[in-house]
Design a protein around this motif. Structure first.
Motif, short mmCIF file in Angstrom:
data_model
loop_
_atom_site.label_atom_id
_atom_site.label_comp_id
_atom_site.label_asym_id
_atom_site.label_seq_id
_atom_site.Cartn_x
_atom_site.Cartn_y
_atom_site.Cartn_z
N LYS B 159 7.04 48.73 64.50
CA LYS B 159 6.07 49.80 64.68
C LYS B 159 5.91 50.58 63.38
CE LYS B 159 6.28 52.37 68.72
NZ LYS B 159 6.91 53.49 69.36
N ARG B 580 1.06 56.32 74.34
CA ARG B 580 0.44 55.53 75.40
C ARG B 580 -1.02 55.22 75.06
NH1 ARG B 580 1.42 58.60 80.52
NH2 ARG B 580 3.46 58.94 79.62
N ASN B 583 -0.98 52.45 72.52
CA ASN B 583 -0.61 51.18 73.12
C ASN B 583 -1.78 50.62 73.91
OD1 ASN B 583 1.85 51.13 72.06
ND2 ASN B 583 2.92 51.91 73.85
N TYR B 584 -2.47 51.52 74.61
CA TYR B 584 -3.60 51.07 75.41
C TYR B 584 -4.62 50.37 74.53
CZ TYR B 584 -7.75 51.27 78.30
OH TYR B 584 -8.86 50.94 79.00
N TRP B 585 -4.93 51.00 73.40
CA TRP B 585 -5.95 50.42 72.54
C TRP B 585 -5.47 49.14 71.89
CZ3 TRP B 585 -10.75 51.29 73.05
CH2 TRP B 585 -11.18 52.51 73.58
N VAL B 586 -4.20 49.13 71.51
CA VAL B 586 -3.68 47.90 70.88
C VAL B 586 -3.73 46.76 71.88
CG1 VAL B 586 -1.60 46.82 70.02
CG2 VAL B 586 -2.25 49.05 69.20
N GLU B 587 -3.33 47.03 73.12
CA GLU B 587 -3.36 45.97 74.13
C GLU B 587 -4.79 45.50 74.36
OE1 GLU B 587 -0.99 44.24 75.51
OE2 GLU B 587 0.33 45.38 74.17
N ALA B 588 -5.70 46.48 74.43
CA ALA B 588 -7.09 46.11 74.66
C ALA B 588 -7.59 45.22 73.52
CB ALA B 588 -7.95 47.36 74.78
N LYS B 590 -5.84 43.34 71.61
CA LYS B 590 -5.18 42.04 71.68
C LYS B 590 -5.88 41.14 72.68
CE LYS B 590 -0.37 42.74 70.43
NZ LYS B 590 0.94 43.01 71.03
N ILE B 591 -6.15 41.70 73.86
CA ILE B 591 -6.80 40.89 74.89
C ILE B 591 -8.17 40.44 74.41
CG2 ILE B 591 -7.80 41.02 77.19
CD1 ILE B 591 -5.44 42.94 77.86
N ASP B 594 -7.75 37.76 71.65
CA ASP B 594 -7.27 36.51 72.22
C ASP B 594 -8.41 35.80 72.93
OD1 ASP B 594 -5.26 34.72 72.54
OD2 ASP B 594 -4.65 35.49 74.49
#
Lengths: 170, 630, 496, 296
Positions: B159, B580, B583-588, B590-591, B594
């Motif tokens: 991180k 949070r 993380n939300y944006w990073v996950e979004a 990533k999805i 991908d």
């Protein structure tokens, strides 16, 4: 200061002590019901510098109000030993004297002064607030005259008290 | 003693390499090299005390000079960097001995010295390329230091490095824009160009640079790496990170705000609020929010190092707040607080490190009563927390006082309120620290704990002494700061060895009187105290428990959820977490990435050939349209 | 034909060795594996001798078969060619050493022949001065590469090889079509001549030809969206071949594109289109790389990303952009080849290409891991490694005339650098601090592998700490490109 | 001059103690009368303190346990020296109002350390409550401090007092601040409804649970100082200080008397409710006052 002899110093100290007695009441039985009127405006024991306190470290008097059974005796001893010298014990009501109505109970201690040195008993079931106040006045006189020496007795006869305590508590 | 700046810069790097090689021979050779070289660096800076060197060209890149320079402010930060590094190397010798893998240790000392060298480079840099270069070196070398701590530290380090890289690239963008305008990145040239640039350009430059600095300095909302990284890093690295590394962000901010642009320039470009240029005012607010929120979060922590990490965010908030005020007193306060924070936070992390060294845990609810076993550490920690909480007569108070006064002079009341509340909140969490580690009941398993070895105590004591010395004689540090600030065009402020006379601020301060008064009052009270009967020592189990008998198997200590009631009060704030959101944006992202990656690289030859056809078609269309699509 | 070294030797000698390999393979097989080393060793000597000449005059030209240009096929080595030829030879030489320990699968002689042919073709591609000759070199390279990608002959390799074959053939065809168009329009194949004659063509004529050439070379040069063969082919090929493919082959195709664009198609519109191609390539390469579990696939995608980066820099159409682009090419070639060589050795030892299986290798294979880290750092552009200087140059170049689009592009580049950092740090972290599998008993890579990547790593370290010569050289190259000195010098030296 | 200073340095703590003690005496009697009791003798607090000091036996849980009350007392003595009273300003020039705010903390720190060392959860909870409450009343407190400072353009307490001469009390000019200041000073004293810290029925007198004998005696003395500090500060800030000791005492007594009345009628807050209370009404009122000062 150096002119004062030890005797005189002790007298002064006793004089001060009797005017400021802080009490921790160990309410084991029904006797505690008589304390609120003693403390509040009708009888107002603070007139004599008496005040209820909560921890044994701060208190001078241990007031055992009511019957003592084996379970509570251990606590009473702990509390008593945690109090700082000089300390006084008052047995309140007839139960600490001879077990009172619980005289034939398997778990009740008949005589408190076999386990810790009691300076003063207040007889009666229940003793009225007047009796309580009289007892405190008596204790004050005893302190003034140096007679309230329960804590010294406890130290002197520690083996005796410990033996009795061990017998009951195992 | 006047070695060249290049030598000063090279010393830690050479030391690092030598230590790595020396480690192959014997571990004591490595240790000795590390000590000698870190000491040599600290020793070399003596020659630059109050020296101003305008610039030495140490290289050339793409036609622009790479420059090293020094001035008293530089010296202040050099002092922080080199002396802290030296103390940390000393501390490491014993603390890191439990690491069995010698190769890892060799690398550890190498990176430790590299980080020091990189920070020296940042501070000495006279142009933005040099600055950025060493900035990046600092980022990745410190990353390797952080991930020494094991499994959990890897996630923290990851991180950290990603956020650092993002911050650094934001900075890089600004630099590139500046380079395009100035064709040089030497501070003086850049300053000249900024003087004649459009407001939008200047503002963008500052914003982008500030993002870079704020990531490193962990100003909210860019702080999320810090609590993890600082708490998971090895014990000697945490003080380096918290005490020194995040100061580089503050230093960078200072250089940009006052070296590259001046307050006057900034004021002419944008509207002012409370006689502060808007941008600075926003920075002040961010700093103030850091102070308050990080303080509240620190109060909630159960982990000693995490607590200190959050406290670092809050304290760096004071530094940034001070620097962003723009007045002599405030900036001086900010810089002084940077020094002070390095001292007391270093001290606190080292003490906590010492506790971890002996007990193996940093969980506050598992510790307690160590004062009986580690009295020296306790005293040091006590000094550290008093300094941190900003209570006289230790050093943290003086710098905070300066910041408060500066804000008062500018009438920036809301920031001031936040700064005050942060300081009071600090009192809560530092007490938590001393209470849960040193006071209260000693768990049975720590009965054989003893104070740490002498080599670990020396750094602790040096820092502890500094908190007292600078607390009583703030003039020692003010000497350097005021001279250095004159270099950046600030009005001088009146000060003396023991504080500030009337007129500097809205009130006066004489630290010697406070400390002398306290000493006398203490002696008087102590004499009164020993007049009366001596007390008898009782065991920790002889304790009031409403008649209950406290035994060894009973944990009779209140240390978990110490400020539970307070956390109920601030529950609405705690629900919010910047992390949070990230993380939300990073996950979004990533999805999203991908999904589209799989749609494009399908592994199917037909699809691939279709792409070729598409390109041909587009080209044909382009030709048919006569090459004029736009 | 000067100074003792003849540039034609760069092609002739390895080609000769290809025949030697085939020749020896039937009766003296043991020597075959050492022949490429000798071939590229000689190449290195040739290049070394060419250096003063090229740097001094700016170009060395040699013609073949006794004709004069433009009829003759001429070999032109200018500074840019020299850089790429040097990289090609160095990589060829080092990978040849690497092969000795790495290749144990039969049929070895075919491998060595194809390998030598591949590198030869690459060098050929960069030194030729004739556009049809370029096509020939292109085809030589491609054919060798098709074979090598399918060398392992398992299902994945064959599939990848087939994909590559189909797409490469389309690319070759397109390139040929483009060349034919040019030839039809101008009647010459010599690049210098073409450059001069094509001035009279209209933009439309040129653009169609250019699109064909672009598609042809773009497929080989891994430009999005023509690069889809690459992520399959690179992992499937042996690591030695991946190093060549990734390190220099795509770059050689890009070189050809640079050369032709610069000489004949120097239009603002074209450069603008190329900018988009560069950016798209960068984005898709880096983002895809982030999601990979297979290390070689990840590196392959990373190659795409890097290609996008230096192609973007080229498309900036400025001296600084050219310089940054070439610096990045050098950085990419060296670092990526290093990474492929190191991972090749690691894969050989652990028998897996999955990133998670690399956990704990930092302790077992210290040298390999160290050089892997250095290569990764340089690719990420962390100081003080060479990648930092090149990325610095590219960003500075991009923001030379800052406008909204350029700033946005730079933001994208930097974001992609972050993504790059994200996956490389994930790899490094896993490698150094991950928990190794139970009873992981492995030793350092074999000697040949170790030697080759150590040399490459030392080269990288050297150019990192002392980048000045390369910066100066690339500066000159960029000026050459800007001033189109290729034409002028070639005219003066009789290249036409 | 110097002799003067030394003399007053010695006399000031004694004066402060005497004032605090007198208030403690009066309080016992007044609260007894409100409760329709006779009450203890007027000098009962002196008996108490002396009795505690003269206890034959004292216990200690460690060095810091003993040092806690000493540090607390030292902090209080120091603080007293910084508060100007009746025209006497001793150390006021060496530390302004902000310094004073933090000097006041030293005493609490000593108390907290000692209580922590007693290894009793009741003490720890008490300290936890004390610090939380401190954070609670600190917010309105700093706001009113800031508004007063900005109103008078100085942080020097003596100057603030001087500026209020001739009846220009802050109470009249900034009434809202004065009200909040009163609430804060009251909260800081820990009387009902803010006696959450020592709440005998919940946490057995909190920080003092293990203290007895001379330690407790010191804490009682410290409490006398504490009363003096809070009220003297309030008087200096809002009631214009005083020119002579008597007048100062009268003002302080007036403030304390009102406080006593409040003390008698309120039950006890929960700690988080107390913080919420401080962060709600006093803060809002203080902010309004601050904005008035800023706009002026």
């Amino acid at each position: 200061m150096d002119r004062l002899t030890e005797e005189q110093a002790k007298t002064i100290a006793n004089m001060l002590r009797k005017r400021s007695l802080w009490m921790i009441h160990y309410c084991t039985g029904c006797g505690a019901i008589e304390l609120p009127p003693t403390m509040t405006s009708r009888y107002d024991m603070s007139r004599f510098g008496l005040a209820p306190f909560v921890t044994p470290r701060q208190s001078d008097i241990l007031l055992v109000t009511g019957y003592v059974n084996i379970k509570t005796l251990r606590r009473i001893i702990t509390v008593y030993e945690q109090m700082l010298d000089p300390k006084y014990v008052i047995g309140f009501g007839s139960c600490p004297i001879n077990g009172g109505v619980y005289w034939d109970s398997y778990s009740v201690i008949k005589r408190l002064d076999r386990y810790i040195p009691v300076d003063l008993y207040i007889a009666g079931c229940m003793p009225r607030p007047e009796a309580v106040i009289t007892a405190f006045r008596t204790l004050m006189d005893m302190i003034d005259q140096g007679k309230a020496d329960g804590y010294k007795r406890y130290k002197r006869n520690l083996a005796y008290y410990k033996e009795n305590q061990r017998k009951v508590l195992g | 003693m006047n070695a060249s700046l290049e030598l000063l810069l090279a010393t830690p790097f050479i030391g690092g390499l030598l230590a790595f090689i020396g480690g192959k021979v014997h571990r004591w050779i490595r240790n000795l090299i590390a000590i000698i070289f870190s000491f040599a660096t600290a020793f070399e800076i003596i020659g630059y005390y109050n020296v101003t060197i305008k610039g030495i060209v140490w290289g050339k890149l793409f036609g622009s000079d790479l420059i090293l320079q020094t001035n008293p402010i530089t010296w202040l930060f050099l002092f922080i960097v080199t002396s802290a590094s030296f103390l940390i190397v000393l501390f490491s010798i014993d603390d890191m001995r439990k690491e069995e893998d010698e190769l890892k240790l060799d690398a550890y000392y190498m990176y430790l010295l590299f980080v020091e060298g990189a920070m020296v480079g940042i501070v000495l840099a006279g142009d933005l390329i040099t600055f950025f270069m060493f900035w990046e070196i600092m980022s990745w070398t410190s990353y390797f230091l952080i991930i020494h701590g094991g499994k959990r530290s890897m996630a923290a380090g990851y991180k950290y490095i990603i956020m650092s890289v993002i911050g650094a690239y934001a900075m890089f963008l600004a630099m590139a824009m500046l380079y395009a305008k100035a064709h040089s990145l030497v501070y003086t040239d850049v300053a000249n160009v900024l003087l004649h640039s459009s407001p939008a350009f200047v503002i963008w430059t500052i914003v982008l640079l500030a993002i870079g600095f704020f990531v490193k300095a962990a100003v909210m909302p860019l702080h999320t790496w810090l609590p993890d990284a600082h708490s998971e890093a090895p014990s000697p690295v945490s003080p380096l990170l918290s005490g020194v590394l995040i100061k580089m962000g503050a230093y960078g901010l200072f250089v940009v705000l006052y070296g590259l642009i001046s307050v006057k320039l900034a004021g002419s470009l944008m509207p002012s609020v409370f006689s502060t240029p808007l941008l600075l005012y926003i920075i002040q607010w961010l700093a103030a929010l850091s102070i308050v929120l990080a303080t509240f979060l620190a109060i909630m922590q159960e982990d000693a190092k995490r607590l200190l990490a959050y406290s670092s965010i809050s304290q760096i908030g004071y530094v940034v707040l001070g620097i962003a005020t723009g007045t002599s007193l405030g900036v001086a306060g900010g810089l002084f607080h940077a020094l002070n924070h390095a001292i007391f936070k270093g001290l606190l992390f080292l003490v906590v490190g010492a506790v971890i060294y002996r007990t193996g845990t940093r969980n506050l609810s598992e510790l307690g009563g160590l004062i009986k076993k580690m009295p020296f550490s306790f005293v040091a920690l006590l000094l550290g927390i008093i300094a941190l909480a900003g209570v006289p007569p230790l050093n943290g108070f003086v710098s905070k006082w300066m910041i408060y006064e500066a804000l008062l002079q500018k009438k920036e009341v809301f920031l001031l309120i936040m700064a005050f509340v942060g300081s009071t909140g600090a009192f809560l969490y530092v007490y938590r620290l001393v209470h849960s580690i040193f006071l209260g009941q000693l768990p049975k398993k720590y009965e054989n704990v003893k104070d740490v070895p002498i080599l670990m105590q020396i750094p602790i004591w040096v820092l502890a002494l500094l908190t007292i010395v600078l607390g009583i004689m703030p003039g020692l540090a003010m000497n350097v700061i005021v001279k250095g600030m004159a270099f950046f065009g600030f009005k001088p402020i009146a000060y003396n060895l023991f504080g500030f006379p009337q007129g500097t601020a809205m009130g006066a301060l004489t630290t010697i009187n406070i400390s002398a008064g306290l000493a006398i009052a203490f002696v008087v009270a102590w004499i009164l105290f020993i007049l009366f009967p001596k007390s008898r020592k009782v065991s920790q189990y002889d304790n009031y428990a409403a008649g209950q008998v406290v035994t060894e198997d009973l944990k009779y200590n209140y240390s978990y959820g110490f400020y539970m009631s307070f956390s109920r009060v601030i529950k609405p704030i705690l629900k919010w977490s910047i992390e949070r959101v990230y993380n939300y944006w990073v996950e979004a992202a990533k999805i999203f990435g991908d999904y589209y990656m799989r749609r494009i690289y399908t592994g199917n030859l037909e699809t691939y050939n279709a792409y070729i056809v598409i390109v041909i078609t587009l080209a044909a269309a382009f030709v048919l349209l006569g090459g004029k699509i736009w | 034909m000067v100074g003792g070294a003849h540039p034609i030797l760069l092609i002739a000698v390895p080609l000769f060795f290809v025949f030697l390999i085939v020749f020896f393979s039937s009766f003296f097989k043991g020597i075959v594996k050492y022949l490429p080393i000798i071939a590229f060793g000689i190449n290195l000597i040739v290049i070394y001798q060419l250096i003063p000449e090229v740097l001094g005059k700016g170009m060395v030209i040699s013609t073949t078969a006794g004709f004069k240009p433009p009829l003759a096929i001429d070999i032109v080595v200018d500074r840019l060619s020299l850089i790429l030829a040097a990289i090609g030879s160095v990589l060829g030489f080092l990978v040849a050493i690497y092969n000795v320990s790495y290749i144990d699968e039969e049929p070895q002689e075919r491998y060595y022949a194809l390998f030598t042919l591949l590198v030869t073709g690459i060098i050929w591609m960069v030194v030729t001065g004739d556009i049809f000759n370029l096509f020939v070199a292109f085809e030589v390279t491609s054919i060798a590469a098709f074979g090598l990608v399918g060398f392992h002959r398992d299902q994945g390799a064959v599939e990848a090889g087939f994909k590559y074959l189909v797409m490469g053939s389309i690319g070759g065809g397109m390139l040929l079509v483009g060349i034919i168009m040019l030839y039809a329009a101008t009647g010459t194949l010599n690049m210098v001549d073409l450059a001069q004659k094509s001035v009279h063509l209209t933009f439309g004529q040129k653009f169609l030809a250019y699109s064909m050439i672009f598609i042809g070379l773009g497929i080989e040069g891994a430009l999005f969206p023509l690069n889809a063969w690459l992520p399959d082919a690179h992992p499937a090929a042996p690591s030695s071949v991946s190093a060549i493919l990734s390190g220099i082959m795509t770059t050689a195709a890009i070189y050809a594109l640079y050369r032709l664009t610069n000489l004949m198609f120097d239009y603002k519109q074209i450069y603008t289109i190329l900018l988009f191609f560069g950016l798209l390539t960068l984005i898709f390469g880096e983002v895809s790389a982030y999601f990979q579990q297979d290390i070689k696939r990840m590196l392959a995608y990373s190659t795409i990303g890097q290609t996008g980066l230096f192609f973007f820099a080229f498309a900036l159409d400025s001296a600084n952009g050219f310089q940054g682009s070439i610096m990045q090419i050098i950085n990419h070639s060296v670092s990526k080849a290093l990474l492929f060589l190191v991972t090749g050795g690691m894969i050989l030892r652990i028998g897996s290409r999955k990133i998670e299986d690399f956990a704990g290798l930092g302790r077992k294979m210290k040298f390999s891991s160290f050089f892997l880290a250095i290569g990764a750092f340089s690719l990420m552009g962390l100081p003080p490694f060479f990648g930092f200087w090149s990325k610095l140059k590219i960003i500075f170049a991009a923001l030379q005339n800052p406008n909204f689009f350029m700033v946005a592009s730079v933001v994208i580049i930097l974001l992609m650098s972050v993504v790059e950092g994200a996956y490389f740090f994930k790899l490094l972290q896993n490698m150094y601090f991950g928990k190794p599998a139970e009873n992981l008993q492995i030793s350092e890579a074999p000697a040949g592998i170790l030697i080759s990547f150590t040399i490459l790593g030392l080269i990288l370290i050297f150019i990192s700490v002392y980048p000045t010569p390369i910066i100066n050289l690339t500066h000159q190259v960029a000026n050459d490109l800007m001033s189109k000195s290729y034409i002028n010098i070639a005219l003066r030296l009789g290249g036409l | 001059m110097v002799i003067d200073k030394i003399f007053f340095t010695i006399i000031t703590p004694i004066f402060a103690f005497a004032v605090g003690l007198s208030f403690m005496m009066i309080k016992l009697k007044v609260s007894a009368r409100i409760e329709r009791r006779y009450g203890p003798p007027i000098i009962q607090p002196i008996y108490n303190i002396l009795k505690l000091l003269l206890k034959e036996e004292n216990i200690s849980h460690g060095v810091i346990f003993s040092l806690g009350p000493v540090i607390a007392l030292a902090g209080s003595i120091l603080t007293v020296l910084f508060i100007p009273y009746a025209g006497i300003k001793l150390f006021t020039g060496s530390g302004d109002l902000i310094a004073l705010m933090y000097i006041m903390v030293i005493g609490s720190l000593g108390m907290a350390l000692g209580a922590g060392e007693s290894a009793n959860p009741n003490a720890s909870i008490g300290i936890s409550r004390a610090l939380t409450l401190m954070l609670g009343y600190d917010l309105p407190f700093v706001i009113i401090i800031i508004s007063v400072v900005l109103y008078y353009h100085t942080t020097n307490l003596a100057d603030i007092v001087a500026a209020q001469a001739h009846g220009h009390w802050t109470l009249w000019s900034l009434p809202l601040s004065a009200i909040v200041g009163f609430v804060v000073a009251y909260g800081a004293l820990g009387e009902h409804p803010f006696d959450i810290i020592t709440a005998p029925h919940e946490v057995a007198t909190g920080p003092m649970v293990e203290y007895g004998g001379k330690h407790l005696g010191f804490l009682v003395i410290n409490h006398a100082f504490h009363i003096y500090i809070e009220i003297a500060l309030f008087v200096d800030l809002f009631l214009g200080g005083a020119t002579n000791v008597l007048w100062f005492y009268v003002k302080m007594f007036a403030v304390f008397f009102i406080m006593m009345l409040f003390d008698e009628v309120y039950p006890r807050f929960k700690i988080d409710d107390a913080v919420r209370f401080f962060w709600k009404w006093p803060t809002i009122v203080a902010l309004i006052s601050l904005i008035i000062v800023l706009v002026k």
